[in-house]
Design an enzyme around this catalytic site. Structure first.
Site, PDB file in Angstrom:
ATOM      1  N   ALA A  89      42.888  84.145  32.091  1.00  0.00           N
ATOM      2  CA  ALA A  89      43.262  85.414  32.733  1.00  0.00           C
ATOM      3  C   ALA A  89      42.998  86.564  31.762  1.00  0.00           C
ATOM      4  CB  ALA A  89      44.731  85.379  33.133  1.00  0.00           C
ATOM      5  N   THR A  90      43.226  86.315  30.485  1.00  0.00           N
ATOM      6  CA  THR A  90      42.973  87.366  29.489  1.00  0.00           C
ATOM      7  C   THR A  90      41.513  87.831  29.564  1.00  0.00           C
ATOM      8  OG1 THR A  90      44.660  86.468  28.016  1.00  0.00           O
ATOM      9  CG2 THR A  90      42.984  87.859  26.996  1.00  0.00           C
ATOM     10  N   ASN A 170      55.748  88.708  34.039  1.00  0.00           N
ATOM     11  CA  ASN A 170      55.944  87.398  33.427  1.00  0.00           C
ATOM     12  C   ASN A 170      57.259  87.250  32.670  1.00  0.00           C
ATOM     13  OD1 ASN A 170      54.144  89.318  31.999  1.00  0.00           O
ATOM     14  ND2 ASN A 170      54.543  87.994  30.256  1.00  0.00           N
ATOM     15  N   GLN A 198      50.833  85.380  37.348  1.00  0.00           N
ATOM     16  CA  GLN A 198      52.107  84.711  37.665  1.00  0.00           C
ATOM     17  C   GLN A 198      52.293  84.498  39.165  1.00  0.00           C
ATOM     18  OE1 GLN A 198      54.128  83.249  35.622  1.00  0.00           O
ATOM     19  NE2 GLN A 198      53.486  84.075  33.643  1.00  0.00           N
ATOM     20  N   SER A 218      44.623  82.549  36.088  1.00  0.00           N
ATOM     21  CA  SER A 218      44.129  81.375  35.349  1.00  0.00           C
ATOM     22  C   SER A 218      44.832  80.108  35.828  1.00  0.00           C
ATOM     23  CB  SER A 218      44.330  81.556  33.843  1.00  0.00           C
ATOM     24  OG  SER A 218      45.686  81.779  33.550  1.00  0.00           O
ATOM     25  N   ALA A 219      44.177  78.961  35.563  1.00  0.00           N
ATOM     26  CA  ALA A 219      44.627  77.686  36.140  1.00  0.00           C
ATOM     27  C   ALA A 219      45.886  77.124  35.510  1.00  0.00           C
ATOM     28  CB  ALA A 219      43.509  76.653  36.014  1.00  0.00           C
ATOM     29  N   HIS A 220      46.123  77.447  34.227  1.00  0.00           N
ATOM     30  CA  HIS A 220      47.203  76.726  33.545  1.00  0.00           C
ATOM     31  C   HIS A 220      48.595  77.165  33.992  1.00  0.00           C
ATOM     32  CE1 HIS A 220      48.600  79.556  30.252  1.00  0.00           C
ATOM     33  NE2 HIS A 220      47.477  80.163  30.574  1.00  0.00           N
ATOM     34  N   THR A 259      27.150  78.648  29.728  1.00  0.00           N
ATOM     35  CA  THR A 259      27.071  77.470  30.599  1.00  0.00           C
ATOM     36  C   THR A 259      28.420  77.219  31.273  1.00  0.00           C
ATOM     37  OG1 THR A 259      25.394  76.503  29.175  1.00  0.00           O
ATOM     38  CG2 THR A 259      26.574  74.979  30.630  1.00  0.00           C
ATOM     39  N   CYS A 344      53.020  84.352  24.301  1.00  0.00           N
ATOM     40  CA  CYS A 344      52.130  84.806  23.230  1.00  0.00           C
ATOM     41  C   CYS A 344      52.853  85.737  22.272  1.00  0.00           C
ATOM     42  CB  CYS A 344      50.898  85.481  23.808  1.00  0.00           C
ATOM     43  SG  CYS A 344      51.283  86.721  24.985  1.00  0.00           S
TER      44      CYS A 344
HETATM   45  N1  PLP Z   1      48.967  88.011  32.518  1.00  0.00           N
HETATM   46  C1  PLP Z   1      50.181  87.482  32.711  1.00  0.00           C
HETATM   47  C2  PLP Z   1      51.141  88.156  33.641  1.00  0.00           C
HETATM   48  C3  PLP Z   1      50.545  86.311  32.039  1.00  0.00           C
HETATM   49  O1  PLP Z   1      51.759  85.783  32.239  1.00  0.00           O
HETATM   50  C4  PLP Z   1      49.617  85.713  31.156  1.00  0.00           C
HETATM   51  C5  PLP Z   1      49.979  84.515  30.393  1.00  0.00           C
HETATM   52  O2  PLP Z   1      51.123  84.285  30.052  1.00  0.00           O
HETATM   53  C6  PLP Z   1      48.348  86.312  31.007  1.00  0.00           C
HETATM   54  C7  PLP Z   1      48.071  87.453  31.708  1.00  0.00           C
HETATM   55  C8  PLP Z   1      47.310  85.694  30.119  1.00  0.00           C
HETATM   56  O3  PLP Z   1      46.854  84.507  30.713  1.00  0.00           O
HETATM   57  P1  PLP Z   1      45.908  83.473  29.955  1.00  0.00           P
HETATM   58  O4  PLP Z   1      46.808  82.654  29.113  1.00  0.00           O
HETATM   59  O5  PLP Z   1      45.237  82.676  31.031  1.00  0.00           O
HETATM   60  O6  PLP Z   1      44.940  84.272  29.174  1.00  0.00           O
END
Ligand code: PLP
Length: 401
Positions: A89-90, A170, A198, A218-220, A259, A344
């Site tokens: 997502a970043t 988040n 989220q 993002s998938a995680h 790739t 993070c």
């Molecule tokens: N945006 C939000 C609201 C998030 O909670 C997070 C991850 O905690 C991110 C962005 C970043 O996601 P990624 O870890 O996939 O880069």
């Protein structure tokens, strides 16, 4: 480093006794997702490069990627070509914001509007483009974490090139009304980016009917692998000025060279399909668990809720205990995985800017914890957490206060 089988068994035994309540930071990969992904690594599986479409190895890989793209676009209500695969997502957020901003570096007075509660991926990207000459306007939020849409509307001018507002926060789970914000942006003729990290996999989207130009996730966060994200770009063919961050082989319509990681793409697609199939019942189940937890702890003297119960996601709750330092609380609850703020940031000593934006003083911020629920959270775990919190708070009060 790999654990030996005996150590792995011991590790699993210990982990089974732990309760995971930090799903907003990441989620474990679904077994079915892992099973699907395993078909895309070795000589026995589909390992080809999707760009090598002159032979069957490449064609099979390309078909796999395109099927995943179709699946994801069907679920979120977009066209398949509007899906760009990224690493996180970043990265998607960086691509959305910089992809627009880099067009305007030679113009004076251009601005991006965002909120003070965004994830660092948005705020730091905005900080970066600010150094390149783009003005950043921050919309303040209320004490419960809502942003005033009238103020937002007033702030958007002809010089605004992008509005970037997250769907669900988040740290405290506040839900922004992205439908209304989308309408405002459309009326004001400016692009709208949503950080939906989220919410995708937990909320249903139909982007066809929404005025959202960019959406990152993002998938995680929904039981897929780490290292794969998506940027949705509405009417991608018309956005000819949008600039890539990575240059190279021209994959993803030239917007994200490199790739394609077929196994990861299969991972995000399968995870989203599974998450989407249980969205409604999970939301209902998790809402009950959140209410149960809150009901079980809300009478602890000195407890307070950050944000607002009614206007927040069922998946996140942020609470504090007056005069109890969160690090002490967590050190007494080592068998329950809870965080003090977003992942993070939790290894750095810092005061949550999200909680600060609600008007909390430093002491209250240092007394706050985030609990986040997910697919494997059980009623039994919540019962245990309630008991433990009640017990530990009493214990800390008699020990320290
Ligand atoms: N945006 C939000 C609201 C998030 O909670 C997070 C991850 O905690 C991110 C962005 C970043 O996601 P990624 O870890 O996939 O880069």
């Amino acid at each position: 480093m790999f654990l030996k089988t005996s150590k792995l068994k011991l590790y699993n035994k210990i982990m089974k006794k732990l309760i995971y309540l930090d799903y907003a930071s990441t989620t474990p990969v679904d077994q079915q997702v892992l099973k699907e992904m395993k078909n895309f690594f070795t000589i026995k599986g589909i390992f080809g490069n999707p760009s090598s479409y002159l032979h069957l190895f490449g064609i099979n890989a390309k078909n796999t990627v395109e099927n995943a793209r179709i699946n994801i676009s069907n679920i979120i209500g977009s066209k398949k070509e509007e899906i760009i695969f990224t690493s996180s997502a970043t990265e998607s957020i960086n691509l959305a914001i910089k992809g627009i901003a880099f067009n305007y570096l030679n113009y004076k007075n251009k601005n991006i509007i965002t909120s003070m509660m965004e994830h660092k991926a948005v705020l730091e990207t905005c900080n970066f483009v600010k150094k390149l000459g783009i003005k950043i306007i921050y919309i303040k939020n209320s004490h419960i974490g809502k942003i005033d849409l009238n103020i937002l509307e007033k702030k958007i001018t002809n010089e605004t090139i992008l509005v970037s507002i997250m769907h669900i926060n988040n740290e405290i789970g506040t839900i922004n009304d992205i439908n209304r914000i989308g309408c405002i942006c459309k009326k004001k003729n400016t692009f709208f980016h949503v950080d939906a990290t989220q919410s995708v996999g937990k909320y249903s989207f139909n982007l066809k009917n929404m005025n959202i130009d960019f959406l990152s996730f993002s998938a995680h966060k929904f039981y897929g692998p780490k290292g794969i994200g998506v940027l949705y770009i509405k009417n991608i063919k018309k956005k000819t000025n949008f600039l890539p961050l990575l240059h190279g082989g021209g994959q993803e319509n030239g917007l994200r060279s490199g790739t394609l990681a077929v196994h990861q793409i299969v991972g995000i697609s399968t995870a989203l399909k599974i998450a989407n199939s249980i969205i409604k019942q999970e939301k209902k189940r998790i809402s009950c668990l959140k209410k149960k937890l809150w009901d079980g702890i809300k009478n602890i003297p000195g407890i307070y809720l950050n944000g607002n119960f009614k206007y927040s996601s069922p998946y996140i709750i942020n609470i504090g205990f007056k005069n109890i330092f969160n690090k002490i609380l967590l050190s007494e609850m080592k068998n329950i995985a809870i965080s003090t703020s977003s992942a993070c940031n939790s290894n750095k000593y810092y005061l949550s800017y999200v909680l600060k934006s609600l008007g909390l003083n430093d002491k209250l911020i240092q007394s706050s914890i985030r609990i986040s629920f997910g697919k494997f959270t059980t009623e039994k775990e919540i019962d245990y957490t309630i008991k433990k919190l009640n017990f530990i708070i009493k214990k800390i009060k008699t020990k320290y206060l």
